[in-house]
Scaffold this motif. Structure first.
Motif, mmCIF file in Angstrom:
data_model
loop_
_atom_site.group_PDB
_atom_site.id
_atom_site.type_symbol
_atom_site.label_atom_id
_atom_site.label_comp_id
_atom_site.label_asym_id
_atom_site.label_seq_id
_atom_site.Cartn_x
_atom_site.Cartn_y
_atom_site.Cartn_z
ATOM 1 N N ILE A 200 1.244 -1.404 -0.353
ATOM 2 C CA ILE A 200 0.481 -0.223 0.156
ATOM 3 C C ILE A 200 0.856 1.175 0.142
ATOM 4 C CG2 ILE A 200 -1.495 1.257 1.569
ATOM 5 C CD1 ILE A 200 -2.720 -0.979 2.513
ATOM 6 N N HIS A 201 0.839 2.490 -0.757
ATOM 7 C CA HIS A 201 1.153 3.443 -1.002
ATOM 8 C C HIS A 201 0.376 4.509 -0.508
ATOM 9 C CE1 HIS A 201 4.791 1.602 -2.419
ATOM 10 N NE2 HIS A 201 4.364 1.331 -2.985
ATOM 11 N N SER A 202 0.620 6.134 -1.033
ATOM 12 C CA SER A 202 -0.549 6.509 -0.996
ATOM 13 C C SER A 202 -0.651 8.229 -1.576
ATOM 14 C CB SER A 202 -0.471 7.140 0.815
ATOM 15 O OG SER A 202 -1.970 8.102 0.893
ATOM 16 N N ALA A 235 4.360 13.351 -2.350
ATOM 17 C CA ALA A 235 5.029 12.231 -1.675
ATOM 18 C C ALA A 235 4.366 11.456 -1.491
ATOM 19 C CB ALA A 235 5.043 13.264 0.121
ATOM 20 N N CYS A 236 5.117 9.590 -0.676
ATOM 21 C CA CYS A 236 3.942 9.026 -0.263
ATOM 22 C C CYS A 236 3.787 9.619 1.004
ATOM 23 C CB CYS A 236 4.709 7.649 -0.383
ATOM 24 S SG CYS A 236 4.218 5.940 0.924
ATOM 25 N N ALA A 237 2.374 8.699 1.225
ATOM 26 C CA ALA A 237 1.722 8.811 2.446
ATOM 27 C C ALA A 237 1.118 8.364 2.914
ATOM 28 C CB ALA A 237 0.549 10.056 2.726
ATOM 29 N N GLU A 238 2.046 6.707 2.936
ATOM 30 C CA GLU A 238 2.141 5.154 3.945
ATOM 31 C C GLU A 238 3.129 4.275 3.688
ATOM 32 O OE1 GLU A 238 -0.832 4.050 4.489
ATOM 33 O OE2 GLU A 238 -0.432 3.045 6.090
ATOM 34 N N LEU A 239 3.339 4.373 5.070
ATOM 35 C CA LEU A 239 4.403 3.209 5.393
ATOM 36 C C LEU A 239 4.267 2.792 4.567
ATOM 37 C CD1 LEU A 239 7.242 4.320 6.901
ATOM 38 C CD2 LEU A 239 5.841 2.563 8.324
ATOM 39 N N CYS A 240 5.698 2.776 4.028
ATOM 40 C CA CYS A 240 5.706 1.858 2.991
ATOM 41 C C CYS A 240 6.971 0.136 2.443
ATOM 42 C CB CYS A 240 5.142 2.429 1.560
ATOM 43 S SG CYS A 240 6.403 3.091 1.153
ATOM 44 N N GLY A 241 7.929 0.943 3.454
ATOM 45 C CA GLY A 241 8.955 0.152 3.736
ATOM 46 C C GLY A 241 10.132 1.341 4.545
ATOM 47 N N GLY A 243 12.592 1.891 2.185
ATOM 48 C CA GLY A 243 12.711 3.387 1.819
ATOM 49 C C GLY A 243 11.363 5.009 1.772
ATOM 50 N N HIS A 244 10.564 3.800 2.250
ATOM 51 C CA HIS A 244 9.477 5.256 1.757
ATOM 52 C C HIS A 244 9.463 6.737 2.537
ATOM 53 C CE1 HIS A 244 5.769 6.882 3.035
ATOM 54 N NE2 HIS A 244 5.883 7.724 4.232
ATOM 55 N N TYR A 245 10.244 7.331 2.738
ATOM 56 C CA TYR A 245 11.533 8.136 3.267
ATOM 57 C C TYR A 245 11.453 9.103 1.695
ATOM 58 C CZ TYR A 245 15.811 7.528 3.618
ATOM 59 O OH TYR A 245 16.889 6.953 3.087
ATOM 60 N N THR A 246 12.230 7.993 0.248
ATOM 61 C CA THR A 246 12.616 8.855 -0.358
ATOM 62 C C THR A 246 11.390 8.580 -1.858
ATOM 63 O OG1 THR A 246 13.476 5.977 -1.426
ATOM 64 C CG2 THR A 246 15.308 7.866 0.101
ATOM 65 N N MET A 247 10.372 8.347 -1.366
ATOM 66 C CA MET A 247 9.436 8.171 -2.730
ATOM 67 C C MET A 247 8.688 9.610 -2.320
ATOM 68 S SD MET A 247 6.873 5.278 -2.551
ATOM 69 C CE MET A 247 5.224 4.825 -3.899
ATOM 70 N N LYS A 248 9.237 9.945 -3.522
ATOM 71 C CA LYS A 248 9.289 11.714 -3.831
ATOM 72 C C LYS A 248 9.043 11.662 -5.644
ATOM 73 C CE LYS A 248 11.602 13.099 -0.424
ATOM 74 N NZ LYS A 248 12.885 13.696 -0.066
HETATM 75 CU CU LIG Z 1 4.844 4.410 -0.497
#
Ligand SMILES: [Cu+2]
Length: 271
Positions: A200-202, A235-241, A243-248
């Protein structure tokens, strides 16, 4: 304040400070300047809730302080035990008032916003597909024909086929694929289809007030209409792993002519 116990005085001071901090905290601007039509409705809903709940927070604490003051001054005997009726009234009335003002009010204020985001099908929208993959955003435009070509997850290829498009499908030839880059014209509704390749991503663009989950095995959809030009963060607003913080990604909103020119410049899947 003479005969009152220190704990009563401390409690009143504590509640006064708490109330003041809450009020000041919400008066400080904390939202990025809105950039979509639907976002204005979301902001209205948030403001409505904050004001309604805020009035009750302040009022509730004033009443609480007053009770502490009265019952700590040795006057409590004069009041005796509160009546059963008063207990019921103090329990039920606030609940009913909150129910009407908060729940019914929010439904009333946000109902049209919900319709606009999820129900309405605008005429001549910009179509877009966004796929989430740990930890990247893939973007697809349907190209001149306005139709997304056939795609199959099994054909996804990191180097030259991010969406797993079918080489032999006519609709796929003019599809435009981007990595983390979205370009949109100002003033035209955008309909985004959202898919994920893994977890799940957001899809979150703060200025649009859009935050929509991408669910495995399911395509979600969101609609919004950019109202001003600019470059906005995706941004991705769902903790997805890890590297979540790099999902931009970046969303660039430009004039309609600029958008058309941009589309023409892009490489298509068919080359
Ligand atoms: Cu994500």
């Amino acid at each position: 304040m003479g005969g009152r116990p220190a704990v009563a005085k401390a409690l009143i001071v504590f509640f006064a400070i708490l109330t003041a901090i809450t009020v000041v905290g919400f008066l400080i601007p904390w939202r990025r300047e809105v950039a979509s039509e639907e976002g204005k409705g979301i902001d209205l809903t948030i403001t409505y809730l904050l004001v309604v709940a805020g009035i009750f927070v302040v009022l509730g604490h004033v009443i609480l302080a007053r009770f502490i003051w009265r019952s700590s001054g040795g006057e409590v005997a004069a009041y005796g035990r509160p009546s059963k009726r008063a207990e019921w009234a103090w329990s039920i009335v606030p609940v009913l008032v909150m129910l009407v003002l908060s729940e019914a009010g929010v439904l009333f204020v946000s109902g049209p916003v919900w319709d606009s985001l999820y129900v309405e099908s605008p005429e001549d929208p910009v179509l877009l597909e966004v796929a989430g993959k740990q930890f990247e955003w893939y973007v697809r435009y349907p190209g001149k024909d306005g139709k997304f070509g056939k795609a199959d997850l099994k054909s996804v290829n990191e180097t030259d086929n991010l969406f797993g498009l079918d080489d032999f499908d006519d609709d796929a030839q003019d599809d435009i694929i981007k990595r983390g880059q979205i370009c949109l014209p100002v003033g035209r509704p955008v309909v985004v289809r959202l898919r994920t390749y893994d977890v799940i991503h957001s899809f979150f663009v703060p200025e649009f007030r859009v935050k929509q989950d991408l669910l495995p095995g399911y395509a979600t959809r969101i609609k919004f209409t950019p109202t001003r030009e600019g470059e906005f963060d995706l941004a991705c607003a769902e903790l997805c792993g890890l590297g979540h913080y790099t999902m931009k990604g970046k969303v660039r909103v430009v004039k309609p002519e600029e958008f058309d020119a941009w589309l023409k410049e892009q490489m298509t899947f068919g080359g």
